[in-house]
Structure formats: structure tokens, C-alpha cells
Design a protein around this motif. Structure first.
Motif, PDB file in Angstrom:
ATOM      1  N   ASP A 140       0.881  -1.160   0.000  1.00  0.00           N
ATOM      2  CA  ASP A 140       0.000   0.000   0.000  1.00  0.00           C
ATOM      3  C   ASP A 140       0.922   1.213   0.000  1.00  0.00           C
ATOM      4  O   ASP A 140       2.135   1.064  -0.116  1.00  0.00           O
ATOM      5  CB  ASP A 140      -0.994  -0.016   1.172  1.00  0.00           C
ATOM      6  N   ALA A 141       0.395   2.388   0.113  1.00  0.00           N
ATOM      7  CA  ALA A 141       1.217   3.593  -0.020  1.00  0.00           C
ATOM      8  C   ALA A 141       2.334   3.671   1.015  1.00  0.00           C
ATOM      9  O   ALA A 141       3.433   4.122   0.707  1.00  0.00           O
ATOM     10  CB  ALA A 141       0.334   4.837   0.069  1.00  0.00           C
ATOM     11  N   LEU A 167      11.383  -0.887  -4.950  1.00  0.00           N
ATOM     12  CA  LEU A 167      11.264   0.443  -4.337  1.00  0.00           C
ATOM     13  C   LEU A 167      10.991   1.515  -5.386  1.00  0.00           C
ATOM     14  O   LEU A 167      10.190   2.428  -5.166  1.00  0.00           O
ATOM     15  CB  LEU A 167      12.519   0.772  -3.533  1.00  0.00           C
ATOM     16  N   HIS A 168      11.615   1.392  -6.548  1.00  0.00           N
ATOM     17  CA  HIS A 168      11.418   2.360  -7.627  1.00  0.00           C
ATOM     18  C   HIS A 168       9.972   2.317  -8.151  1.00  0.00           C
ATOM     19  O   HIS A 168       9.334   3.364  -8.308  1.00  0.00           O
ATOM     20  CB  HIS A 168      12.408   2.086  -8.761  1.00  0.00           C
ATOM     21  N   VAL A 169       9.466   1.125  -8.403  1.00  0.00           N
ATOM     22  CA  VAL A 169       8.088   0.982  -8.890  1.00  0.00           C
ATOM     23  C   VAL A 169       7.103   1.514  -7.851  1.00  0.00           C
ATOM     24  O   VAL A 169       6.139   2.214  -8.190  1.00  0.00           O
ATOM     25  CB  VAL A 169       7.787  -0.490  -9.245  1.00  0.00           C
ATOM     26  N   HIS A 170       7.350   1.203  -6.576  1.00  0.00           N
ATOM     27  CA  HIS A 170       6.471   1.703  -5.519  1.00  0.00           C
ATOM     28  C   HIS A 170       6.473   3.230  -5.496  1.00  0.00           C
ATOM     29  O   HIS A 170       5.423   3.857  -5.387  1.00  0.00           O
ATOM     30  CB  HIS A 170       6.899   1.146  -4.160  1.00  0.00           C
ATOM     31  N   ALA A 171       7.647   3.834  -5.600  1.00  0.00           N
ATOM     32  CA  ALA A 171       7.746   5.300  -5.579  1.00  0.00           C
ATOM     33  C   ALA A 171       7.050   5.924  -6.792  1.00  0.00           C
ATOM     34  O   ALA A 171       6.411   6.970  -6.670  1.00  0.00           O
ATOM     35  CB  ALA A 171       9.209   5.729  -5.529  1.00  0.00           C
ATOM     36  N   GLU A 172       7.158   5.288  -7.953  1.00  0.00           N
ATOM     37  CA  GLU A 172       6.464   5.814  -9.136  1.00  0.00           C
ATOM     38  C   GLU A 172       4.957   5.751  -8.965  1.00  0.00           C
ATOM     39  O   GLU A 172       4.248   6.646  -9.404  1.00  0.00           O
ATOM     40  CB  GLU A 172       6.875   5.035 -10.381  1.00  0.00           C
ATOM     41  N   GLU A 173       4.475   4.690  -8.327  1.00  0.00           N
ATOM     42  CA  GLU A 173       3.036   4.514  -8.150  1.00  0.00           C
ATOM     43  C   GLU A 173       2.462   5.364  -7.029  1.00  0.00           C
ATOM     44  O   GLU A 173       1.374   5.909  -7.140  1.00  0.00           O
ATOM     45  CB  GLU A 173       2.737   3.042  -7.876  1.00  0.00           C
ATOM     46  N   HIS A 174       3.202   5.481  -5.906  1.00  0.00           N
ATOM     47  CA  HIS A 174       2.666   6.137  -4.714  1.00  0.00           C
ATOM     48  C   HIS A 174       3.401   7.416  -4.310  1.00  0.00           C
ATOM     49  O   HIS A 174       2.992   8.059  -3.354  1.00  0.00           O
ATOM     50  CB  HIS A 174       2.722   5.175  -3.518  1.00  0.00           C
ATOM     51  N   GLY A 175       4.495   7.738  -4.960  1.00  0.00           N
ATOM     52  CA  GLY A 175       5.297   8.869  -4.527  1.00  0.00           C
ATOM     53  C   GLY A 175       6.154   8.469  -3.334  1.00  0.00           C
ATOM     54  O   GLY A 175       6.259   7.289  -2.998  1.00  0.00           O
ATOM     55  N   PRO A 176       6.759   9.435  -2.652  1.00  0.00           N
ATOM     56  CA  PRO A 176       7.685   9.129  -1.546  1.00  0.00           C
ATOM     57  C   PRO A 176       6.961   8.883  -0.217  1.00  0.00           C
ATOM     58  O   PRO A 176       7.305   9.460   0.803  1.00  0.00           O
ATOM     59  CB  PRO A 176       8.557  10.379  -1.488  1.00  0.00           C
ATOM     60  N   THR A 177       5.933   8.022  -0.220  1.00  0.00           N
ATOM     61  CA  THR A 177       5.129   7.794   0.984  1.00  0.00           C
ATOM     62  C   THR A 177       5.506   6.533   1.748  1.00  0.00           C
ATOM     63  O   THR A 177       5.028   6.337   2.857  1.00  0.00           O
ATOM     64  CB  THR A 177       3.634   7.700   0.617  1.00  0.00           C
ATOM     65  N   LEU A 178       6.356   5.687   1.175  1.00  0.00           N
ATOM     66  CA  LEU A 178       6.713   4.423   1.814  1.00  0.00           C
ATOM     67  C   LEU A 178       7.463   4.676   3.121  1.00  0.00           C
ATOM     68  O   LEU A 178       8.413   5.453   3.158  1.00  0.00           O
ATOM     69  CB  LEU A 178       7.574   3.570   0.877  1.00  0.00           C
ATOM     70  N   ARG A 179       7.037   4.027   4.195  1.00  0.00           N
ATOM     71  CA  ARG A 179       7.675   4.193   5.499  1.00  0.00           C
ATOM     72  C   ARG A 179       8.153   2.878   6.095  1.00  0.00           C
ATOM     73  O   ARG A 179       9.047   2.871   6.930  1.00  0.00           O
ATOM     74  CB  ARG A 179       6.723   4.878   6.497  1.00  0.00           C
ATOM     75  N   ASP A 180       7.552   1.741   5.692  1.00  0.00           N
ATOM     76  CA  ASP A 180       7.900   0.463   6.302  1.00  0.00           C
ATOM     77  C   ASP A 180       8.085  -0.600   5.230  1.00  0.00           C
ATOM     78  O   ASP A 180       7.192  -0.821   4.410  1.00  0.00           O
ATOM     79  CB  ASP A 180       6.817   0.013   7.291  1.00  0.00           C
ATOM     80  N   LEU A 181       9.247  -1.254   5.266  1.00  0.00           N
ATOM     81  CA  LEU A 181       9.569  -2.352   4.363  1.00  0.00           C
ATOM     82  C   LEU A 181       9.738  -3.609   5.207  1.00  0.00           C
ATOM     83  O   LEU A 181      10.674  -3.706   6.002  1.00  0.00           O
ATOM     84  CB  LEU A 181      10.847  -2.048   3.575  1.00  0.00           C
TER      85      LEU A 181
END
Length: 139
Positions: A17-18, A45-59
Motif C-alpha cells: 500500500d502507499a 522500491l522504484h516501482v512503488h515510488a512511481e506509483e505512490h510517490g515518496p510515501t513508503l515508510r515500512d519495508l
């Protein structure tokens, strides 16, 4: 004794998710697969950032299907931690086999890998006096 049977190496996104990614690592993370691991995580990480922007906080990394882990895998995991923390992403390690737990303890990096990151790329470090976490720059 049953001979060792290598399992095909794979990195699979199990949920996203975001703000959170859940990734499973399967097979051997060693000299032969660390480049594949690093590339797979970079791409994820790149695909996630393209889809959601810089919102990822937990991996969240699930190690339940990990068969082997060597110093090359450790180096790749440290590289992922540096990249993640610079982007404000905290690593979480789940279902670690005993051999992975032992390597992280012997090398003294278990706590380092799972330090909480701040959105601005700083890490939380334990305070020597209180044991509570304070903001500290990542070096």
C-alpha cells in the motif's frame, strides 16, 4: 543425511500500500544471488515510488523461505538498509531462520538494521543514558 538442495532464488512482493511493502525472500541469499537481490529491491522500491510517490515508510522482509545466507547477503542487506533509511523507510525482519538471526547477532547489526527511520532520512538511536530513542543523523 539429506544432501543440500538449493532452492531457486526469488524476491516476491506479497502486499503493498502507499506506506508499507511486504516482501518475501526465497532460496539462498549468497555470493551468487546478491546482485539479483539488490536489483530486485531497487526495482521494487522504484516501482512503488512511481506509483505512490515518496510515501513508503515500512519495508517488511519475510525470511521464512530463506535457505542460506552468507556475508555477501549481509552486505546486500546493509546496502538495502542504507538506501531505505536515506528515503525515510524502516526495515522490519520477519520469520528469520536461526542461521540468519545468529549472523545478525554475531555481527552486532540486528538493532542497526531495524532502527526506525524518520521521513527526513534520520535514524532513531538509543540514548546511552535513558535507553529511549532520540533523533540522530544517519552517517
Amino acid at each position: 543425511m539429506t544432501p543440500y538442495q538449493p532452492t531457486e532464488f526469488a524476491v516476491t512482493v506479497r502486499a503493498a500500500d502507499a506506506r508499507t511493502l511486504r516482501v518475501a525472500v526465497c532460496g539462498d541469499l549468497d555470493f551468487e544471488t546478491t546482485d539479483a537481490f539488490a536489483l530486485a529491491m531497487y526495482d521494487t522500491l522504484h516501482v512503488h515510488a512511481e506509483e505512490h510517490g515518496p510515501t513508503l515508510r515500512d519495508l517488511h522482509l519475510d525470511w521464512a523461505e530463506l535457505n542460506a545466507f552468507d556475508s555477501s547477503g549481509l552486505s546486500a542487506l546493509l546496502g538495502l538498509r542504507r538506501r531505505a533509511h536515506a528515503a525515510g523507510i524502516s526495515l522490519h525482519l520477519h520469520h528469520q531462520p536461526d542461521f540468519l538471526t545468529r549472523m545478525l547477532q554475531v555481527t552486532g547489526i540486528a538493532d542497526y538494521l531495524t532502527q526506525r527511520a524518520h521521513p527526513d532520512g534520520r535514524a532513531s538511536a538509543p540514548s546511552a543514558a535513558t535507553g529511549q530513542r532520540e533523533s540522530a543523523p544517519v552517517s
